[in-house]
Design an enzyme around this catalytic site. Structure first.
Site, PDB file in Angstrom:
ATOM      1  N   ASN A  20     -11.387   5.593  14.994  1.00 46.93           N
ATOM      2  CA  ASN A  20     -11.088   4.805  13.800  1.00 46.93           C
ATOM      3  C   ASN A  20     -11.930   5.342  12.649  1.00 46.93           C
ATOM      4  O   ASN A  20     -13.152   5.262  12.682  1.00 46.93           O
ATOM      5  CB  ASN A  20     -11.403   3.330  14.058  1.00 46.93           C
ATOM      6  CG  ASN A  20     -10.977   2.428  12.913  1.00 46.93           C
ATOM      7  OD1 ASN A  20     -10.858   2.858  11.771  1.00 46.93           O
ATOM      8  ND2 ASN A  20     -10.748   1.166  13.215  1.00 46.93           N
TER       9      ASN A  20
ATOM     10  N   SER B  78      -2.146   8.939  -3.599  1.00 45.97           N
ATOM     11  CA  SER B  78      -0.857   8.273  -3.795  1.00 45.97           C
ATOM     12  C   SER B  78      -0.562   8.132  -5.279  1.00 45.97           C
ATOM     13  O   SER B  78      -1.484   8.028  -6.105  1.00 45.97           O
ATOM     14  CB  SER B  78      -0.872   6.878  -3.157  1.00 45.97           C
ATOM     15  OG  SER B  78       0.279   6.140  -3.528  1.00 45.97           O
TER      16      SER B  78
ATOM     17  N   TYR C 248      -5.113  -1.119  -2.497  1.00 48.55           N
ATOM     18  CA  TYR C 248      -4.594   0.213  -2.195  1.00 48.55           C
ATOM     19  C   TYR C 248      -4.734   1.137  -3.398  1.00 48.55           C
ATOM     20  O   TYR C 248      -5.157   2.300  -3.267  1.00 48.55           O
ATOM     21  CB  TYR C 248      -3.115   0.094  -1.789  1.00 48.55           C
ATOM     22  CG  TYR C 248      -2.486   1.361  -1.287  1.00 48.55           C
ATOM     23  CD1 TYR C 248      -2.731   1.820   0.008  1.00 48.55           C
ATOM     24  CD2 TYR C 248      -1.621   2.112  -2.092  1.00 48.55           C
ATOM     25  CE1 TYR C 248      -2.141   2.972   0.488  1.00 48.55           C
ATOM     26  CE2 TYR C 248      -1.022   3.268  -1.624  1.00 48.55           C
ATOM     27  CZ  TYR C 248      -1.284   3.697  -0.334  1.00 48.55           C
ATOM     28  OH  TYR C 248      -0.698   4.846   0.135  1.00 48.55           O
TER      29      TYR C 248
ATOM     30  N   ALA D 170      -6.894   0.896  -5.870  1.00 45.99           N
ATOM     31  CA  ALA D 170      -8.315   1.190  -6.092  1.00 45.99           C
ATOM     32  C   ALA D 170      -8.806   2.244  -5.107  1.00 45.99           C
ATOM     33  O   ALA D 170      -9.560   3.158  -5.483  1.00 45.99           O
ATOM     34  CB  ALA D 170      -9.141  -0.087  -5.953  1.00 45.99           C
TER      35      ALA D 170
ATOM     36  N   LYS E 218      -7.006   4.568  -3.498  1.00 48.02           N
ATOM     37  CA  LYS E 218      -6.397   5.866  -3.769  1.00 48.02           C
ATOM     38  C   LYS E 218      -6.915   6.468  -5.074  1.00 48.02           C
ATOM     39  O   LYS E 218      -7.085   7.692  -5.179  1.00 48.02           O
ATOM     40  CB  LYS E 218      -4.871   5.733  -3.805  1.00 48.02           C
ATOM     41  CG  LYS E 218      -4.259   5.387  -2.446  1.00 48.02           C
ATOM     42  CD  LYS E 218      -4.574   6.449  -1.392  1.00 48.02           C
ATOM     43  CE  LYS E 218      -3.844   6.223  -0.090  1.00 48.02           C
ATOM     44  NZ  LYS E 218      -4.117   7.257   0.923  1.00 48.02           N
TER      45      LYS E 218
END
Length: 247
Positions: free
Chosen positions: A63, A142, A155, A157, A159
């Site tokens: 992980n 992204s 998400y 922030a 990326k």
């Protein structure tokens, strides 16, 4: 690629964009380690696709948001393979929701996996690259990190943070002949997008000048360029692969 057989680690490599990247790198003669967290079956499918095509690959479970687990896994990989030349930070999750109602745990989970995970992996991998004085790190960002998106503040922030991470690492590692770049996909046909209602898919396509969603192979092609010798003078940059959705 230069004559020495390279070794690559692709996080989140068991399916979707990660799978396409693994297959493309293996086709370049690179030995690929396919990272996954829990879906060993999907990782095994990716590995079989590679070996059926004449390439070589192994699977490796850890992980990326767990520092100790990640560092131990990458240390073991380097000991087994002799080196780690290429790292693709592709592992990512979403925990969408409007900011006013977003749980702190959902913010933390996305930041820890998408951004912190990239930092942890790069820090562990860079040790081998610095010894070899050659390395390629590619962060999968992204379009959302550049354009933003309602319901995805965590998400976006994470990326966007990868852009700063990419540029800063590129400056730090340049003296050791290690390049660090990012690829920012737009909307790509994956398990996450293929189940969207047709009306939403058509709305998305209407916002894309080229009029269609991308494929995982489109992203893999950009990664393949960045890890090749032909891109040895490219560092600290982001390649946008989004059909013109963001320019």
């Amino acid at each position: 690629m230069s004559d020495e057989k390279k070794v690559a680690l692709v996080t989140g490599g068991s399916r979707g964009i990660g799978r396409a990247i693994c297959i493309r790198l293996a086709a370049m003669g690179i030995h690929v380690y396919i990272n996954y967290v829990s879906n060993s079956d999907a990782a095994d499918v990716t590995r079989k696709m590679i070996t059926d095509g004449g390439g070589t690959a192994d699977t490796i479970a850890f992980n990326v948001s767990d520092t100790a687990e990640t560092e131990a896994a990458i240390k073991g990989l380097i000991k087994e393979a002799g080196a780690l030349n290429i790292l693709v930070n592709n592992a990512g999750i979403t925990r969408d929701g409007l900011m006013a109602r977003m749980k702190e745990a959902d913010w933390d989970a996305v930041i820890d996996t998408n951004l912190k995970g990239s930092f942890i992996c790069a820090k562990a991998a860079a040790r081998s690259m610095m010894k070899k004085r050659w390395g390629r790190i590619v962060n999968i960002s992204s379009v959302i990190g550049f354009a933003g998106n309602a319901g995805q503040v965590n998400y976006a922030a994470a990326k966007a943070g990868m852009t700063g991470l990419t540029k800063s690492m590129a400056r730090e590692f340049a003296a050791r002949n290690i390049t660090v770049n990012a690829v920012a996909p737009g909307y790509v046909v994956t398990d996450m997008t293929k189940d969207l209602p047709e009306a939403i898919q058509e709305k998305i396509k209407a916002e894309i000048p080229l009029g269609s969603l991308g494929s995982p192979e489109d992203i893999a092609a950009a990664v393949a360029y960045l890890v090749a010798d032909e891109a040895s003078y490219v560092t600290g940059n982001t390649i946008h692969v989004n059909g013109g959705m963001y320019m």
